[in-house]
Design an enzyme around this catalytic site. Structure first.
Site, PDB file in Angstrom:
ATOM      1  N   ILE A 187       1.037  -8.856   0.575  1.00  0.00           N
ATOM      2  CA  ILE A 187       2.172  -8.693   1.475  1.00  0.00           C
ATOM      3  C   ILE A 187       2.017  -9.591   2.703  1.00  0.00           C
ATOM      4  O   ILE A 187       2.959 -10.283   3.110  1.00  0.00           O
ATOM      5  CB  ILE A 187       2.337  -7.221   1.894  1.00  0.00           C
ATOM      6  CG1 ILE A 187       2.671  -6.361   0.670  1.00  0.00           C
ATOM      7  CG2 ILE A 187       3.426  -7.075   2.957  1.00  0.00           C
ATOM      8  CD1 ILE A 187       2.728  -4.880   0.941  1.00  0.00           C
ATOM      9  N   ASP A 206      -9.280 -10.640   8.102  1.00  0.00           N
ATOM     10  CA  ASP A 206      -9.538  -9.980   6.827  1.00  0.00           C
ATOM     11  C   ASP A 206     -10.886 -10.497   6.327  1.00  0.00           C
ATOM     12  O   ASP A 206     -11.008 -11.671   5.968  1.00  0.00           O
ATOM     13  CB  ASP A 206      -8.440 -10.306   5.806  1.00  0.00           C
ATOM     14  CG  ASP A 206      -8.582  -9.502   4.516  1.00  0.00           C
ATOM     15  OD1 ASP A 206      -9.712  -9.094   4.187  1.00  0.00           O
ATOM     16  OD2 ASP A 206      -7.559  -9.278   3.846  1.00  0.00           O
ATOM     17  N   ALA A 267       2.558  -0.507   6.652  1.00  0.00           N
ATOM     18  CA  ALA A 267       1.481  -0.264   5.687  1.00  0.00           C
ATOM     19  C   ALA A 267       1.231   1.229   5.520  1.00  0.00           C
ATOM     20  O   ALA A 267       1.946   1.911   4.790  1.00  0.00           O
ATOM     21  CB  ALA A 267       0.224  -1.005   6.116  1.00  0.00           C
ATOM     22  N   ARG A 268       0.231   1.750   6.209  1.00  0.00           N
ATOM     23  CA  ARG A 268      -0.127   3.163   6.125  1.00  0.00           C
ATOM     24  C   ARG A 268      -0.227   3.743   7.530  1.00  0.00           C
ATOM     25  O   ARG A 268      -0.845   3.148   8.427  1.00  0.00           O
ATOM     26  CB  ARG A 268      -1.467   3.342   5.400  1.00  0.00           C
ATOM     27  CG  ARG A 268      -1.437   3.032   3.905  1.00  0.00           C
ATOM     28  CD  ARG A 268      -0.733   4.138   3.132  1.00  0.00           C
ATOM     29  NE  ARG A 268      -0.898   3.991   1.693  1.00  0.00           N
ATOM     30  CZ  ARG A 268      -0.016   3.407   0.895  1.00  0.00           C
ATOM     31  NH1 ARG A 268       1.086   2.901   1.414  1.00  0.00           N
ATOM     32  NH2 ARG A 268      -0.230   3.347  -0.414  1.00  0.00           N
ATOM     33  N   ASP A 292       7.506   2.049  10.206  1.00  0.00           N
ATOM     34  CA  ASP A 292       8.173   2.576   9.019  1.00  0.00           C
ATOM     35  C   ASP A 292       7.385   3.714   8.381  1.00  0.00           C
ATOM     36  O   ASP A 292       7.863   4.365   7.461  1.00  0.00           O
ATOM     37  CB  ASP A 292       8.373   1.455   7.991  1.00  0.00           C
ATOM     38  CG  ASP A 292       9.193   1.899   6.793  1.00  0.00           C
ATOM     39  OD1 ASP A 292      10.330   2.369   6.991  1.00  0.00           O
ATOM     40  OD2 ASP A 292       8.690   1.789   5.650  1.00  0.00           O
ATOM     41  N   GLU A 297       5.965  13.142   8.010  1.00  0.00           N
ATOM     42  CA  GLU A 297       7.301  12.709   7.588  1.00  0.00           C
ATOM     43  C   GLU A 297       8.024  13.881   6.924  1.00  0.00           C
ATOM     44  O   GLU A 297       7.456  14.523   6.043  1.00  0.00           O
ATOM     45  CB  GLU A 297       7.198  11.534   6.617  1.00  0.00           C
ATOM     46  CG  GLU A 297       6.599  10.288   7.238  1.00  0.00           C
ATOM     47  CD  GLU A 297       6.505   9.111   6.285  1.00  0.00           C
ATOM     48  OE1 GLU A 297       7.073   9.203   5.175  1.00  0.00           O
ATOM     49  OE2 GLU A 297       5.877   8.095   6.631  1.00  0.00           O
ATOM     50  N   HIS A 316      10.497   5.315   6.309  1.00  0.00           N
ATOM     51  CA  HIS A 316       9.657   4.906   5.179  1.00  0.00           C
ATOM     52  C   HIS A 316      10.491   4.212   4.096  1.00  0.00           C
ATOM     53  O   HIS A 316      10.481   4.603   2.929  1.00  0.00           O
ATOM     54  CB  HIS A 316       8.941   6.127   4.589  1.00  0.00           C
ATOM     55  CG  HIS A 316       7.627   5.765   3.946  1.00  0.00           C
ATOM     56  ND1 HIS A 316       6.521   6.562   4.042  1.00  0.00           N
ATOM     57  CD2 HIS A 316       7.243   4.704   3.199  1.00  0.00           C
ATOM     58  CE1 HIS A 316       5.505   6.017   3.380  1.00  0.00           C
ATOM     59  NE2 HIS A 316       5.932   4.886   2.863  1.00  0.00           N
TER      60      HIS A 316
END
Length: 350
Positions: A187, A206, A267-268, A292, A297, A316
């Site tokens: 992504i 990363d 992402a998370r 998001d 939620e 989301h």
């Protein structure tokens, strides 16, 4: 004979698969002698009172062993060699029941719904589908950056019934902005590709980042995460959630950011200390955020993320776009090819 079983959690129906001719896609493996079956596992859904979003969140937070699957379902997988699944829970009882299982293909980017220790104990290879939502999520992440940079939450007049006077000089522009990508997987690479035309400076942290791909996309791989936060005009999160990095975006890292910078998370939710982020926005440590994903939620009414002018909060939806079933089946089909040809898997998670 190799038995391939598709496990539906209730979101994807048998009719959905038949309309897209997914069973026929498996015909390419007919030379190996295959048998295909469809089965339903509604246990996680029922355990969350019929709320699929709540079931998924609970699987991500607690793992799969709370899921109480029926004897009928467990019997339906007992002689499966390969299982394709989506949001069902693969806990200890799942692997104990699937005695012949050799390959488990998960149609999602992470394997939070799989007990990986149990998979290891039973000798099962687990593969994920990390690129399945890459295109729509990359689109969405860039959309959030553009909207925040142009102050759309503040300047939007739609639904207000009245004209707003704007303050000149507060909007930024993408050209020469530094976009920091936390993670450099599928992504993040697509986000970088989209940003190239804007004239941004793109950096990423990363430890396992592909240096050749970074060079191809004009992305600078930095040596430490602190540098990523210090230099960011936009910090976009594209990392997998693990036990080790839970809450990694904390008060200390946020304090390194510019007061004009924005955090983007598609992402998370677990990667971000939400309380620290709320404090950072309230106290003007950073300019705002585009979010998001959330630890709870749906968000409760009047939650701070729903009341801040400089936050874009969406329910989301970043991964929506196109036909998600067809997008999600691509990786499992490819991994099954590797299985029959005895080749290395693309996204083996254990």
């Amino acid at each position: 004979m190799t038995k391939i079983v598709f496990v539906s959690e209730g979101l994807i129906t048998k009719q959905d698969l038949e309309e897209r001719k997914i069973p026929q896609m498996l015909d390419e493996f007919s030379e190996y002698g295959i048998k295909y079956e469809f089965t339903e596992d509604l246990a996680a859904l029922k355990g969350a009172d019929g709320n699929m979003r709540e079931a998924n969140l609970r699987l991500e937070k607690e793992g799969p062993d709370w899921v109480e699957q029926t004897p009928e379902f467990l019997d339906s997988i007992k002689d499966a060699d390969i299982i394709i699944m989506h949001y069902s829970g693969a806990g200890k009882k799942f692997f104990e029941a699937a005695k012949n299982l050799k390959l488990l293909c998960v149609m999602r980017s992470g394997v939070e719904n799989v007990n990986m220790e149990a998979a290891k104990e039973h000798g099962v290879v687990v593969c994920a589908s990390p690129g399945r939502a890459a295109e729509p999520v990359a689109d969405f992440a860039v959309t959030l950056m553009l909207a925040l940079m142009r102050r759309l939450p503040v300047n939007d007049m739609g639904g207000s019934g009245k004209w707003k006077d704007s303050v000149m000089g507060l909007e930024g522009m993408m050209k020469n902005s530094t976009v920091s990508l936390l993670g450099f997987g599928a992504i993040a690479q697509k986000v970088a590709l989209r940003l190239k035309g804007f004239g941004c400076n793109i950096i990423s942290y990363d430890p396992w980042g592909n240096k050749e791909k970074a060079e191809e996309l004009g992305v600078e791989l930095v040596d430490n995460i602190e540098q990523l936060f210090k230099r960011a005009d936009f910090l976009s999160v594209h990392a997998r959630l693990t036990d080790e990095n839970h809450g990694m975006i904390n008060k200390e890292l946020l304090s390194l950011m510019k007061p004009t910078a924005y955090l983007i998370n598609t992402a998370r939710a677990g990667l971000v200390d939400e309380d620290a982020l709320i404090d950072a926005i309230k106290n003007n440590v950073i300019a705002g955020a585009g979010l998001d994903v959330f630890s709870s939620e749906p968000l409760p009414e009047n939650h701070p993320f729903l009341t801040m002018d400089h936050v874009i909060a969406t329910p989301h939806v970043a991964g929506n776009g196109g036909d998600f079933i067809l997008r999600s089946i691509e990786s499992p089909i490819n991994e099954i090819r590797h299985y029959f040809k005895d080749e290395p898997y693309n996204f083996k998670m254990n």
